[in-house]
Design an enzyme around this catalytic site. Structure first.
Site, short mmCIF file in Angstrom:
data_model
loop_
_atom_site.label_atom_id
_atom_site.label_comp_id
_atom_site.label_asym_id
_atom_site.label_seq_id
_atom_site.Cartn_x
_atom_site.Cartn_y
_atom_site.Cartn_z
N ASP A 72 0.82 -1.17 -0.05
CA ASP A 72 0.05 0.08 -0.10
C ASP A 72 1.01 1.44 -0.02
O ASP A 72 1.92 1.41 0.48
CB ASP A 72 -1.00 0.06 1.15
CG ASP A 72 -2.14 0.98 1.05
OD1 ASP A 72 -2.18 1.32 -0.01
OD2 ASP A 72 -2.83 1.08 2.03
N ASN A 120 -10.21 -2.55 -7.04
CA ASN A 120 -9.45 -1.34 -7.73
C ASN A 120 -9.80 -1.10 -9.09
O ASN A 120 -9.67 -0.03 -9.42
CB ASN A 120 -7.93 -1.93 -7.69
CG ASN A 120 -7.20 -1.58 -6.46
OD1 ASN A 120 -6.30 -2.65 -6.23
ND2 ASN A 120 -7.50 -1.10 -5.56
#
Length: 292
Positions: A72, A120
């Site tokens: 991340d 995503n």
């Protein structure tokens, strides 16, 4: 008269004192539990200062077999360092190569990374298209590195058909080219969601029951695990999430039932070998009881 006086003055006072005492005990228990939770959570947070003070960490004696990573912070890193979020994804791809090398040096056998989740796909279409092109380039680089180091790459995807054709071809080539490598295993989760993986396993069981290939009595955890994308592999010993976030984000939900979780404030491209070793040292100090 005395009874009336007792009921009107003394009894309410006693009740008030008793109630206050009980409330004090409850407050003490709540505050104590909060501090205990905070202390426990802080042991899972690897801060930049702690890493700085342990620059010469050696390989830990107890090395995890399987590490899972939520990579991340790439976009925020790119924006911070290059004023371009996409540059962070390029840096993140290179960092993956570095982390693979560090894991191999310390004796880790499996690395599972969260490259692109099913959620995503909800990002800006322009960014998603750019990421797909980056994946093609990263797949080529990872293929070269993997063949040079005898690394097997497996692609884990629960929504494969959403990937563009060229991305599918590059990932299939990467997986096929390295299928006979034996020194290390990388699982790359692309267009992957943990809930979907569990749902797909359930559908597989239902199909087999309907076709009489499986009976209800045969269903157990082992049978279920065989239908997951990670079948044949041990569950992760450690989860590492970078960028200071504290959530699983739909990643390996079944497999991480007993995984030790660690969170680091650095963005993924900033992580160092000492960060990784600090986490492994903390892991080696844990007493994993598995409910016993």
């Amino acid at each position: 008269i005395m009874i009336s006086l007792f009921e009107q003055t003394i009894l309410p006072t006693i009740l008030l004192i008793f109630t206050s005492f009980i409330l004090s005990i409850i407050c003490f228990i709540i505050v104590t539990s909060i501090f205990k939770k905070s202390d426990k959570q802080s042991n899972n947070i690897v801060t930049n200062n702690e890493i700085k003070n342990n620059q010469q960490l050696e390989r830990p004696l107890h090395v995890p077999k399987h590490i899972a990573v939520i990579m991340d912070g790439n976009r925020r890193y790119g924006k911070m360092r290059h004023s371009d979020p996409l540059q962070g994804h390029w840096a993140g791809g290179q960092k993956l190569i570095d982390v693979v090398q560090w894991c191999m040096e310390d004796g880790v056998e499996i690395l599972t990374v969260y490259a692109f989740s099913t959620e995503n796909w909800n990002r800006d279409p322009i960014e998603v298209a750019a990421l797909m092109n980056i994946f093609i380039k990263h797949a080529m680089n990872l293929k070269t590195e993997s063949l040079a180091r005898n690394i097997k790459v497996k692609i884990l995807s629960t929504d494969w058909n959403k990937l563009p054709y060229l991305v599918q071809e590059s990932l299939k080539d990467l997986e096929k080219s390295t299928e006979n490598c034996t020194s290390f295993v990388i699982n790359v989760c692309v267009s992957y969601g943990g809930r979907s993986e569990i749902l797909n396993a359930c559908k597989s069981i239902v199909d087999d029951i309907q076709s009489n290939a499986l009976s209800i009595g045969d269903i157990n955890e082992n049978e279920f695990s065989k239908r997951l994308l990670s079948t044949g592999q041990s569950d992760p010993d450690i989860l590492i999430r970078t960028s200071g976030e504290f959530r699983l984000s739909n990643f390996l939900l079944w497999q991480m039932a007993y995984t030790e979780m660690f969170f680091i404030s650095k963005y993924w491209p900033e992580i160092t070998q000492q960060d990784l070793r600090e986490i492994m040292h903390r892991y080696s100090e844990r007493n994993r009881r598995y409910g016993v």
